[in-house]
Design a protein around this motif. Structure first.
Motif, PDB file in Angstrom:
ATOM      1  N   UNK A  12       0.846  -1.202   0.000  1.00 35.02           N
ATOM      2  CA  UNK A  12       0.000   0.000   0.000  1.00 35.02           C
ATOM      3  C   UNK A  12       0.883   1.254   0.000  1.00 35.02           C
ATOM      4  N   UNK A  13       1.933   1.260   0.812  1.00 34.44           N
ATOM      5  CA  UNK A  13       2.842   2.405   0.848  1.00 34.44           C
ATOM      6  C   UNK A  13       3.501   2.612  -0.518  1.00 34.44           C
ATOM      7  N   UNK A  28      -6.743   7.829  -4.161  1.00 36.43           N
ATOM      8  CA  UNK A  28      -7.946   7.009  -4.300  1.00 36.43           C
ATOM      9  C   UNK A  28      -7.615   5.522  -4.174  1.00 36.43           C
ATOM     10  N   UNK A  29      -6.942   5.153  -3.110  1.00 30.51           N
ATOM     11  CA  UNK A  29      -6.617   3.745  -2.868  1.00 30.51           C
ATOM     12  C   UNK A  29      -7.724   3.149  -2.000  1.00 30.51           C
ATOM     13  N   UNK A  30      -8.388   2.147  -2.565  1.00 30.89           N
ATOM     14  CA  UNK A  30      -9.421   1.390  -1.862  1.00 30.89           C
ATOM     15  C   UNK A  30      -8.969  -0.058  -1.833  1.00 30.89           C
ATOM     16  N   UNK A  31      -9.235  -0.726  -0.744  1.00 34.88           N
ATOM     17  CA  UNK A  31      -8.799  -2.107  -0.583  1.00 34.88           C
ATOM     18  C   UNK A  31     -10.008  -3.015  -0.393  1.00 34.88           C
ATOM     19  N   UNK A  32      -9.862  -4.244  -0.828  1.00 31.72           N
ATOM     20  CA  UNK A  32     -10.920  -5.238  -0.634  1.00 31.72           C
ATOM     21  C   UNK A  32     -10.283  -6.615  -0.597  1.00 31.72           C
ATOM     22  N   UNK A  33     -10.919  -7.503   0.137  1.00 29.76           N
ATOM     23  CA  UNK A  33     -10.413  -8.861   0.196  1.00 29.76           C
ATOM     24  C   UNK A  33     -11.447  -9.797   0.775  1.00 29.76           C
ATOM     25  N   UNK A  34     -11.308 -11.057   0.441  1.00 30.30           N
ATOM     26  CA  UNK A  34     -12.234 -12.107   0.865  1.00 30.30           C
ATOM     27  C   UNK A  34     -11.484 -13.137   1.691  1.00 30.30           C
ATOM     28  N   UNK A  35     -12.096 -13.591   2.771  1.00 30.86           N
ATOM     29  CA  UNK A  35     -11.542 -14.616   3.645  1.00 30.86           C
ATOM     30  C   UNK A  35     -10.247 -14.101   4.275  1.00 30.86           C
ATOM     31  N   UNK A  36      -9.104 -14.733   4.028  1.00 31.25           N
ATOM     32  CA  UNK A  36      -7.847 -14.199   4.550  1.00 31.25           C
ATOM     33  C   UNK A  36      -7.616 -12.785   4.027  1.00 31.25           C
ATOM     34  N   UNK A  45      -6.525  -0.732   7.057  1.00 33.36           N
ATOM     35  CA  UNK A  45      -7.437   0.414   7.187  1.00 33.36           C
ATOM     36  C   UNK A  45      -6.850   1.569   7.991  1.00 33.36           C
ATOM     37  N   UNK A  46      -5.856   1.335   8.811  1.00 33.98           N
ATOM     38  CA  UNK A  46      -5.250   2.413   9.586  1.00 33.98           C
ATOM     39  C   UNK A  46      -4.254   3.234   8.775  1.00 33.98           C
ATOM     40  N   UNK A  47      -3.902   2.775   7.595  1.00 39.34           N
ATOM     41  CA  UNK A  47      -2.923   3.486   6.772  1.00 39.34           C
ATOM     42  C   UNK A  47      -3.552   4.741   6.171  1.00 39.34           C
ATOM     43  N   UNK A  48      -2.897   5.886   6.277  1.00 39.79           N
ATOM     44  CA  UNK A  48      -3.472   7.125   5.739  1.00 39.79           C
ATOM     45  C   UNK A  48      -3.773   7.062   4.240  1.00 39.79           C
ATOM     46  N   UNK A  49      -3.035   6.254   3.488  1.00 40.70           N
ATOM     47  CA  UNK A  49      -3.248   6.162   2.043  1.00 40.70           C
ATOM     48  C   UNK A  49      -4.548   5.444   1.680  1.00 40.70           C
ATOM     49  N   UNK A  50      -5.088   4.635   2.585  1.00 40.92           N
ATOM     50  CA  UNK A  50      -6.290   3.848   2.298  1.00 40.92           C
ATOM     51  C   UNK A  50      -7.528   4.705   2.563  1.00 40.92           C
ATOM     52  N   UNK A  51      -8.297   4.910   1.524  1.00 39.05           N
ATOM     53  CA  UNK A  51      -9.481   5.763   1.624  1.00 39.05           C
ATOM     54  C   UNK A  51     -10.741   4.993   2.000  1.00 39.05           C
ATOM     55  N   UNK A  52     -10.736   3.691   1.822  1.00 41.07           N
ATOM     56  CA  UNK A  52     -11.885   2.883   2.188  1.00 41.07           C
ATOM     57  C   UNK A  52     -11.628   1.431   1.864  1.00 41.07           C
ATOM     58  N   UNK A  91      -8.227   1.463  14.503  1.00 37.37           N
ATOM     59  CA  UNK A  91      -7.527   2.734  14.331  1.00 37.37           C
ATOM     60  C   UNK A  91      -8.302   3.895  14.957  1.00 37.37           C
ATOM     61  N   UNK A  92      -7.601   4.978  15.215  1.00 41.21           N
ATOM     62  CA  UNK A  92      -8.244   6.184  15.721  1.00 41.21           C
ATOM     63  C   UNK A  92      -9.009   6.866  14.595  1.00 41.21           C
ATOM     64  N   UNK A  93      -8.399   6.853  13.413  1.00 36.75           N
ATOM     65  CA  UNK A  93      -9.027   7.422  12.219  1.00 36.75           C
ATOM     66  C   UNK A  93      -8.830   6.441  11.069  1.00 36.75           C
ATOM     67  N   UNK A  94      -9.830   6.399  10.178  1.00 37.60           N
ATOM     68  CA  UNK A  94      -9.724   5.522   9.011  1.00 37.60           C
ATOM     69  C   UNK A  94     -10.801   5.908   8.011  1.00 37.60           C
ATOM     70  N   UNK A  95     -10.624   5.429   6.803  1.00 34.64           N
ATOM     71  CA  UNK A  95     -11.663   5.587   5.801  1.00 34.64           C
ATOM     72  C   UNK A  95     -12.818   4.648   6.107  1.00 34.64           C
TER      73      UNK A  95
END
Length: 161
Positions: A12-13, A28-36, A45-52, A91-95
């Motif tokens: 992600x970095x 506009x980095x969005x992440x998604x994943x299934x199972x693991x 989700x705690x990474x500042x670059x991840x928007x959602x 996280x304290x803040x997240x998308x």
């Protein structure tokens, strides 16, 4: 587990630093994943670059995994399970995070998704739980593959915020 989580976070970095080089928007980095992958989504989700993100049928507390037969392959000890359990490190803040699960999944997967989404929202973080009625651990992906599936629509809505 530490290494896998670290690799995903490093990726992600890297993306946030280099997407612009390829004409993509690093904001506009969005992440998604299934199972693991749902678990790994939650760990980013705690990474500042991840928007959602959309975490689908994930495991958010690794202690039950550590205590069952799956740990023969994973080799988690109690500390590593704790370090890599997103439920224990909100996280304290997240998308915005959508936590999805199929209502026909194994009870432990349902419980983990419900508990994680509840903890996420109760911590004041943006997001919600998205149960997919009648879906099991495998058929839930049909809701993402279908153009008008509920997970596809959730992804579109997430990316438009």
């Amino acid at each position: 587990m530490d290494q896998i989580v670290g690799e995903v976070r490093h990726a992600i970095a890297f993306l946030s630093q280099h997407l612009g080089d390829y004409g993509a928007d690093p904001a506009r980095i969005y992440v998604a994943g299934h199972s693991a992958g749902g678990h790994l989504t939650a760990t980013t989700m705690s990474l500042p670059a991840v928007k959602g993100g959309i975490a689908i049928s994930g495991i958010y507390d690794l202690e039950p995994v550590r205590l069952n037969y799956l740990n023969v392959k994973l080799g988690l000890d109690a500390d590593e399970a704790r370090r890599n359990s997103p439920l224990l490190h909100l996280p304290v803040m997240a998308g915005s995070l959508i936590v999805a699960y199929g209502t026909a999944e194994l009870p432990e997967l349902c419980r983990q998704s419900i508990d994680y989404a509840q903890a996420w929202v109760e911590s004041g973080l943006p997001g919600h739980l998205l149960p997919i009625d009648g879906a099991d651990h495998f058929t839930i992906l049909e809701a993402l593959a279908a153009p008008h599936g509920s997970l596809t629509q959730a992804l579109v809505e997430l990316a438009s915020t």
